[in-house]
Design a protein around this motif. Structure first.
Motif, PDB file in Angstrom:
ATOM      1  N   GLU A 128       0.832  -1.211   0.000  1.00  0.00           N
ATOM      2  CA  GLU A 128       0.000   0.000   0.000  1.00  0.00           C
ATOM      3  C   GLU A 128       0.860   1.252   0.000  1.00  0.00           C
ATOM      4  O   GLU A 128       0.579   2.216  -0.727  1.00  0.00           O
ATOM      5  N   LYS A 129       1.903   1.235   0.832  1.00  0.00           N
ATOM      6  CA  LYS A 129       2.786   2.403   0.927  1.00  0.00           C
ATOM      7  C   LYS A 129       3.476   2.673  -0.405  1.00  0.00           C
ATOM      8  O   LYS A 129       3.530   3.818  -0.869  1.00  0.00           O
ATOM      9  N   ASN A 130       3.987   1.621  -1.043  1.00  0.00           N
ATOM     10  CA  ASN A 130       4.699   1.797  -2.305  1.00  0.00           C
ATOM     11  C   ASN A 130       3.768   2.311  -3.408  1.00  0.00           C
ATOM     12  O   ASN A 130       4.167   3.165  -4.215  1.00  0.00           O
ATOM     13  N   ALA A 131       2.542   1.783  -3.438  1.00  0.00           N
ATOM     14  CA  ALA A 131       1.576   2.247  -4.438  1.00  0.00           C
ATOM     15  C   ALA A 131       1.237   3.719  -4.218  1.00  0.00           C
ATOM     16  O   ALA A 131       1.128   4.492  -5.185  1.00  0.00           O
ATOM     17  N   ARG A 132       1.093   4.125  -2.957  1.00  0.00           N
ATOM     18  CA  ARG A 132       0.755   5.520  -2.667  1.00  0.00           C
ATOM     19  C   ARG A 132       1.932   6.450  -2.960  1.00  0.00           C
ATOM     20  O   ARG A 132       1.731   7.560  -3.455  1.00  0.00           O
ATOM     21  N   ILE A 133       3.148   5.992  -2.669  1.00  0.00           N
ATOM     22  CA  ILE A 133       4.328   6.796  -3.001  1.00  0.00           C
ATOM     23  C   ILE A 133       4.374   7.070  -4.498  1.00  0.00           C
ATOM     24  O   ILE A 133       4.614   8.201  -4.934  1.00  0.00           O
ATOM     25  N   GLN A 134       4.129   6.038  -5.299  1.00  0.00           N
ATOM     26  CA  GLN A 134       4.128   6.211  -6.753  1.00  0.00           C
ATOM     27  C   GLN A 134       3.040   7.184  -7.191  1.00  0.00           C
ATOM     28  O   GLN A 134       3.267   8.055  -8.049  1.00  0.00           O
ATOM     29  N   GLN A 135       1.873   7.055  -6.588  1.00  0.00           N
ATOM     30  CA  GLN A 135       0.760   7.965  -6.905  1.00  0.00           C
ATOM     31  C   GLN A 135       1.119   9.408  -6.565  1.00  0.00           C
ATOM     32  O   GLN A 135       0.855  10.332  -7.354  1.00  0.00           O
ATOM     33  N   ASP A 136       1.732   9.613  -5.396  1.00  0.00           N
ATOM     34  CA  ASP A 136       2.095  10.968  -4.982  1.00  0.00           C
ATOM     35  C   ASP A 136       3.206  11.547  -5.855  1.00  0.00           C
ATOM     36  O   ASP A 136       3.212  12.747  -6.157  1.00  0.00           O
ATOM     37  N   TYR A 137       4.144  10.700  -6.268  1.00  0.00           N
ATOM     38  CA  TYR A 137       5.207  11.167  -7.167  1.00  0.00           C
ATOM     39  C   TYR A 137       4.617  11.565  -8.525  1.00  0.00           C
ATOM     40  O   TYR A 137       5.056  12.545  -9.143  1.00  0.00           O
ATOM     41  N   ASN A 138       3.629  10.812  -8.984  1.00  0.00           N
ATOM     42  CA  ASN A 138       2.969  11.165 -10.245  1.00  0.00           C
ATOM     43  C   ASN A 138       2.248  12.511 -10.125  1.00  0.00           C
ATOM     44  O   ASN A 138       2.268  13.321 -11.058  1.00  0.00           O
TER      45      ASN A 138
END
Length: 269
Positions: A128-138
């Motif tokens: 979950e954390k990794n998916a959200r990090i990617q979303q926030d970077y996008n």
């Protein structure tokens, strides 16, 4: 007032008299969102309203690691120390709520009471954390590549804020104008350094919070209502107040109700 904290110049506004209340806004917000509450909360509290790093009139450093939520919490401790405040009430909305939980996790002895509006202690597992990090970077790239105004157009259209479309045009315009005063560098780096995925999970700290905590959500914001209920089940001294037909930003959609609920909670000793 402007004050230098750990190499960053912060903007801090104050009003009222009484026990300190540290107010922390959400992403794209600023200290000014709390000023309408000065007449009610200022009767019993000294409101300390901070532009968090990358927001409002506070500096927006180029390095994303300066926005780390642990450093953001330490900035607030330094500010309170400089003001001679040993113990404070906390109120945080959304991103500001996550900063408030972080502050309380690191410096629990400095907290008397805490109000959390539509927020979370973080994500529980690495996927979950990794998916959200990617979303926030996008999202951060979206700000840098498309510009601030285009990003705010997008941000105002997401489902989280759909209920705000029912607000008067004047109010929506005021919110938009405030958001557009932000520095795009600050907003992009806030997503990278202080996003939900980037921060630690504080769920395991909640049972140790021995101070009173009030969770406030809107019934239309189902996700955060569920998070609030789960948090209350783990906090030893907490309550959850959910406002009917209201979304994520209760302080904007139902300011009178929100102001009264918070005032009663803080005044009840």
């Amino acid at each position: 007032m402007k004050t230098m904290i750990n190499g960053v110049r912060f903007n801090v506004e104050k009003c009222g008299e009484g026990f300190p209340l540290l107010l922390l806004h959400g992403f794209t917000g600023a200290a000014s969102i709390w000023k309408p509450f000065c007449p009610i909360w200022g009767k019993h509290s000294l409101l300390v309203m901070v532009d968090l790093i990358g927001h409002g009139q506070t500096d927006s450093p180029e390095m994303a690691d300066r926005y780390d939520v642990l450093r953001a919490a330490n900035d607030l401790k330094v500010l309170l120390d400089e003001m001679g405040i040993e113990k404070t009430d906390l109120l945080g909305y959304s991103m500001g709520g996550r900063v408030a939980i972080t502050f309380a996790s690191l410096y629990p002895d400095m907290v008397r009471k805490m109000v959390l509006e539509s927020t979370t202690p973080g994500l529980k597992n690495e996927s979950e954390k990794n998916a959200r990090i990617q979303q926030d970077y996008n999202l951060a790239s979206k700000i840098e590549e498309g510009g601030l105004e285009n990003f705010i157009d997008y941000w105002e259209s997401i489902p989280l804020f759909q209920s705000q479309l029912n607000l008067p045009a004047k109010v929506r315009g005021q919110i938009r104008n405030q958001r557009l005063q932000n520095n795009p560098v600050g907003l992009a780096n806030s997503l990278r350094g202080m996003g939900t995925g980037a921060q630690p999970s504080w769920w395991d700290k909640l049972p140790g919070f021995d101070f009173e905590t009030l969770m406030v959500t809107g019934t239309l914001d189902t996700k955060f209502c569920n998070i609030a209920e789960e948090m209350v089940s783990k906090l030893p001294n907490a309550a959850h107040f959910s406002i009917k037909d209201c979304g994520h930003a209760i302080h904007v959609e139902e300011p009178e109700k929100f102001g009264t609920i918070v005032s009663e909670f803080l005044s009840n000793t």
